[in-house]
Write a protein that holds these residues in place. Sequence first.
Motif, PDB file in Angstrom:
ATOM      1  N   VAL A   1      45.900  41.377  49.014  1.00 16.30           N
ATOM      2  CA  VAL A   1      44.487  41.102  49.280  1.00 16.30           C
ATOM      3  C   VAL A   1      43.678  41.411  48.027  1.00 16.30           C
ATOM      4  O   VAL A   1      43.902  42.436  47.374  1.00 16.30           O
ATOM      5  CB  VAL A   1      43.972  41.959  50.456  1.00 16.30           C
ATOM      6  N   VAL A   2      42.740  40.531  47.690  1.00 20.89           N
ATOM      7  CA  VAL A   2      41.882  40.742  46.525  1.00 20.89           C
ATOM      8  C   VAL A   2      40.454  41.051  46.980  1.00 20.89           C
ATOM      9  O   VAL A   2      39.864  40.298  47.759  1.00 20.89           O
ATOM     10  CB  VAL A   2      41.878  39.501  45.605  1.00 20.89           C
ATOM     11  N   ASN A   3      39.955  42.183  46.493  1.00 25.41           N
ATOM     12  CA  ASN A   3      38.564  42.596  46.699  1.00 25.41           C
ATOM     13  C   ASN A   3      38.185  42.790  48.164  1.00 25.41           C
ATOM     14  O   ASN A   3      37.042  42.558  48.560  1.00 25.41           O
ATOM     15  CB  ASN A   3      37.592  41.609  46.052  1.00 25.41           C
TER      16      ASN A   3
ATOM     17  N   PRO B   1      35.851  41.451  37.029  1.00 24.14           N
ATOM     18  CA  PRO B   1      37.045  40.927  36.336  1.00 24.14           C
ATOM     19  C   PRO B   1      37.903  40.061  37.261  1.00 24.14           C
ATOM     20  O   PRO B   1      39.035  40.412  37.610  1.00 24.14           O
ATOM     21  CB  PRO B   1      37.762  42.199  35.904  1.00 24.14           C
ATOM     22  N   THR B   2      37.369  38.908  37.654  1.00 23.12           N
ATOM     23  CA  THR B   2      38.055  38.073  38.635  1.00 23.12           C
ATOM     24  C   THR B   2      39.377  37.515  38.114  1.00 23.12           C
ATOM     25  O   THR B   2      40.368  37.455  38.849  1.00 23.12           O
ATOM     26  CB  THR B   2      37.143  36.917  39.078  1.00 23.12           C
ATOM     27  N   ALA B   3      39.407  37.092  36.850  1.00 23.62           N
ATOM     28  CA  ALA B   3      40.652  36.546  36.293  1.00 23.62           C
ATOM     29  C   ALA B   3      41.737  37.618  36.247  1.00 23.62           C
ATOM     30  O   ALA B   3      42.895  37.374  36.624  1.00 23.62           O
ATOM     31  CB  ALA B   3      40.404  35.969  34.902  1.00 23.62           C
ATOM     32  N   ALA B   4      41.363  38.819  35.805  1.00 27.85           N
ATOM     33  CA  ALA B   4      42.328  39.916  35.746  1.00 27.85           C
ATOM     34  C   ALA B   4      42.812  40.296  37.137  1.00 27.85           C
ATOM     35  O   ALA B   4      43.997  40.607  37.338  1.00 27.85           O
ATOM     36  CB  ALA B   4      41.704  41.128  35.052  1.00 27.85           C
ATOM     37  N   ALA B   5      41.902  40.249  38.124  1.00 33.29           N
ATOM     38  CA  ALA B   5      42.290  40.563  39.497  1.00 33.29           C
ATOM     39  C   ALA B   5      43.278  39.528  40.019  1.00 33.29           C
ATOM     40  O   ALA B   5      44.256  39.861  40.711  1.00 33.29           O
ATOM     41  CB  ALA B   5      41.054  40.619  40.390  1.00 33.29           C
ATOM     42  N   GLY B   6      43.049  38.265  39.713  1.00 25.92           N
ATOM     43  CA  GLY B   6      43.977  37.218  40.143  1.00 25.92           C
ATOM     44  C   GLY B   6      45.357  37.374  39.532  1.00 25.92           C
ATOM     45  O   GLY B   6      46.378  37.235  40.219  1.00 25.92           O
ATOM     46  N   ARG B   7      45.389  37.681  38.237  1.00 25.50           N
ATOM     47  CA  ARG B   7      46.679  37.880  37.568  1.00 25.50           C
ATOM     48  C   ARG B   7      47.435  39.063  38.166  1.00 25.50           C
ATOM     49  O   ARG B   7      48.644  38.983  38.406  1.00 25.50           O
ATOM     50  CB  ARG B   7      46.462  38.087  36.069  1.00 25.50           C
ATOM     51  N   MET B   8      46.709  40.173  38.396  1.00 22.74           N
ATOM     52  CA  MET B   8      47.360  41.355  38.951  1.00 22.74           C
ATOM     53  C   MET B   8      47.872  41.087  40.360  1.00 22.74           C
ATOM     54  O   MET B   8      48.973  41.519  40.735  1.00 22.74           O
ATOM     55  CB  MET B   8      46.401  42.543  38.959  1.00 22.74           C
ATOM     56  N   ALA B   9      47.100  40.345  41.156  1.00 21.86           N
ATOM     57  CA  ALA B   9      47.522  40.028  42.525  1.00 21.86           C
ATOM     58  C   ALA B   9      48.808  39.209  42.517  1.00 21.86           C
ATOM     59  O   ALA B   9      49.725  39.465  43.311  1.00 21.86           O
ATOM     60  CB  ALA B   9      46.410  39.289  43.260  1.00 21.86           C
ATOM     61  N   VAL B  10      48.884  38.217  41.616  1.00 25.10           N
ATOM     62  CA  VAL B  10      50.092  37.402  41.523  1.00 25.10           C
ATOM     63  C   VAL B  10      51.282  38.248  41.073  1.00 25.10           C
ATOM     64  O   VAL B  10      52.392  38.127  41.620  1.00 25.10           O
ATOM     65  CB  VAL B  10      49.869  36.219  40.563  1.00 25.10           C
ATOM     66  N   ASP B  11      51.071  39.116  40.100  1.00 22.37           N
ATOM     67  CA  ASP B  11      52.152  39.983  39.626  1.00 22.37           C
ATOM     68  C   ASP B  11      52.677  40.879  40.751  1.00 22.37           C
ATOM     69  O   ASP B  11      53.899  41.038  40.917  1.00 22.37           O
ATOM     70  CB  ASP B  11      51.669  40.861  38.463  1.00 22.37           C
TER      71      ASP B  11
ATOM     72  N   THR C   1      46.439  45.905  47.798  1.00 26.63           N
ATOM     73  CA  THR C   1      45.073  45.458  47.533  1.00 26.63           C
ATOM     74  C   THR C   1      44.729  45.599  46.060  1.00 26.63           C
ATOM     75  O   THR C   1      45.053  46.607  45.430  1.00 26.63           O
ATOM     76  CB  THR C   1      44.065  46.280  48.359  1.00 26.63           C
ATOM     77  N   VAL C   2      44.056  44.598  45.533  1.00 24.04           N
ATOM     78  CA  VAL C   2      43.482  44.659  44.183  1.00 24.04           C
ATOM     79  C   VAL C   2      41.968  44.642  44.344  1.00 24.04           C
ATOM     80  O   VAL C   2      41.397  43.677  44.861  1.00 24.04           O
ATOM     81  CB  VAL C   2      43.931  43.469  43.315  1.00 24.04           C
ATOM     82  N   LEU C   3      41.328  45.723  43.920  1.00 23.29           N
ATOM     83  CA  LEU C   3      39.883  45.848  44.060  1.00 23.29           C
ATOM     84  C   LEU C   3      39.204  45.781  42.697  1.00 23.29           C
ATOM     85  O   LEU C   3      39.679  46.380  41.733  1.00 23.29           O
ATOM     86  CB  LEU C   3      39.518  47.177  44.728  1.00 23.29           C
ATOM     87  N   MET C   4      38.103  45.055  42.618  1.00 25.10           N
ATOM     88  CA  MET C   4      37.222  45.103  41.457  1.00 25.10           C
ATOM     89  C   MET C   4      36.184  46.177  41.754  1.00 25.10           C
ATOM     90  O   MET C   4      35.464  46.082  42.755  1.00 25.10           O
ATOM     91  CB  MET C   4      36.596  43.732  41.211  1.00 25.10           C
ATOM     92  N   ASP C   5      36.127  47.203  40.948  1.00 25.63           N
ATOM     93  CA  ASP C   5      35.413  48.428  41.295  1.00 25.63           C
ATOM     94  C   ASP C   5      33.898  48.259  41.192  1.00 25.63           C
ATOM     95  O   ASP C   5      33.252  48.751  40.257  1.00 25.63           O
ATOM     96  CB  ASP C   5      35.887  49.580  40.416  1.00 25.63           C
TER      97      ASP C   5
ATOM     98  N   ALA D   1      45.158  48.950  43.680  1.00 21.90           N
ATOM     99  CA  ALA D   1      44.816  48.871  42.261  1.00 21.90           C
ATOM    100  C   ALA D   1      43.317  48.625  42.127  1.00 21.90           C
ATOM    101  O   ALA D   1      42.750  47.786  42.834  1.00 21.90           O
ATOM    102  CB  ALA D   1      45.590  47.743  41.589  1.00 21.90           C
ATOM    103  N   ARG D   2      42.671  49.354  41.219  1.00 25.56           N
ATOM    104  CA  ARG D   2      41.238  49.182  40.972  1.00 25.56           C
ATOM    105  C   ARG D   2      41.022  48.735  39.534  1.00 25.56           C
ATOM    106  O   ARG D   2      41.574  49.335  38.612  1.00 25.56           O
ATOM    107  CB  ARG D   2      40.475  50.487  41.204  1.00 25.56           C
ATOM    108  N   LEU D   3      40.218  47.709  39.343  1.00 19.30           N
ATOM    109  CA  LEU D   3      39.893  47.205  38.021  1.00 19.30           C
ATOM    110  C   LEU D   3      38.447  47.564  37.680  1.00 19.30           C
ATOM    111  O   LEU D   3      37.536  47.388  38.502  1.00 19.30           O
ATOM    112  CB  LEU D   3      40.081  45.689  37.960  1.00 19.30           C
ATOM    113  N   GLU D   4      38.229  48.040  36.475  1.00 18.91           N
ATOM    114  CA  GLU D   4      36.911  48.491  36.052  1.00 18.91           C
ATOM    115  C   GLU D   4      35.937  47.322  35.915  1.00 18.91           C
ATOM    116  O   GLU D   4      36.301  46.224  35.503  1.00 18.91           O
ATOM    117  CB  GLU D   4      37.034  49.216  34.710  1.00 18.91           C
ATOM    118  N   THR D   5      34.683  47.574  36.261  1.00 21.15           N
ATOM    119  CA  THR D   5      33.617  46.596  36.071  1.00 21.15           C
ATOM    120  C   THR D   5      32.693  47.081  34.956  1.00 21.15           C
ATOM    121  O   THR D   5      32.749  48.246  34.546  1.00 21.15           O
ATOM    122  CB  THR D   5      32.808  46.397  37.360  1.00 21.15           C
ATOM    123  N   HIS D   6      31.826  46.192  34.473  1.00 18.02           N
ATOM    124  CA  HIS D   6      30.941  46.533  33.355  1.00 18.02           C
ATOM    125  C   HIS D   6      29.538  45.998  33.608  1.00 18.02           C
ATOM    126  O   HIS D   6      29.371  44.945  34.231  1.00 18.02           O
ATOM    127  CB  HIS D   6      31.476  45.953  32.046  1.00 18.02           C
ATOM    128  N   LEU D   7      28.544  46.714  33.105  1.00 18.21           N
ATOM    129  CA  LEU D   7      27.161  46.254  33.195  1.00 18.21           C
ATOM    130  C   LEU D   7      26.830  45.437  31.948  1.00 18.21           C
ATOM    131  O   LEU D   7      27.022  45.900  30.821  1.00 18.21           O
ATOM    132  CB  LEU D   7      26.204  47.438  33.301  1.00 18.21           C
TER     133      LEU D   7
END
Length: 201
Positions: free
Chosen positions: A5-7, A147-157, A15-19, A174-180
């Motif tokens: 599951v993504v996000n 980081p949607t592209a990175a989340a997609g790659r990690m989910a596939v992996d 689960t892969v979460l974009m933080d 898994a949590r992926l860092e976000t940026h302002l």
Amino acid sequence: MPFVVVNRRLKGLTTVLMDVGQGAGVAVEHVAGLGHRRMALLTGPQSSWTSEEMLAAATLAAGERDIELVVMGPNEPTEQGGLAAARAVAASGVTAVLCYNDLVALGLIEGLRERGVDVPGDVSVIGVDDSLPGRLNRPKLTTITMPTAAAGRMAVDLLLAAVNAGDAGTPTLARLETHLVVRESTAAPARDGRRSVLTPT
């Protein structure tokens, strides 16, 4: 059956979460650094996991930075949702708003403009997603990039690893860092009729 599951957090599933919570905390720190002391959070749908993450992180960061956080919602996750919230935001006395996503932020900016409220002169606005419309808008939207592209790659992996293992495996998180990304829609609050605009990036 292997499943990722993504996000969205679901018990028992990898689960892969974009933080977005981490990003919300950074957004509060950003407006605090500009001098804002009263901020609104426009949440999304009632059952939104993203809203829960944003609320928890923004509440914590606001407490640490002596910011009064006004929670407004639930709201539709659309431009119409932002338009509908503009009246309440304009009447609330807040000088900064963190929105559920970029669409809500763009609708809010339009609704505030219709009421004679300038962004960022009177109210600073921050979105989430770093979408193309936010980059083309005037003012260009300050936003939390996901980081949607990175989340997609990690989910596939993770999915391929589970397939190769021959079973669903042990659920992982898994949590992926976000940026302002700071652009033109945030600035220091008005003082004595004058404002200091942050140089956009």
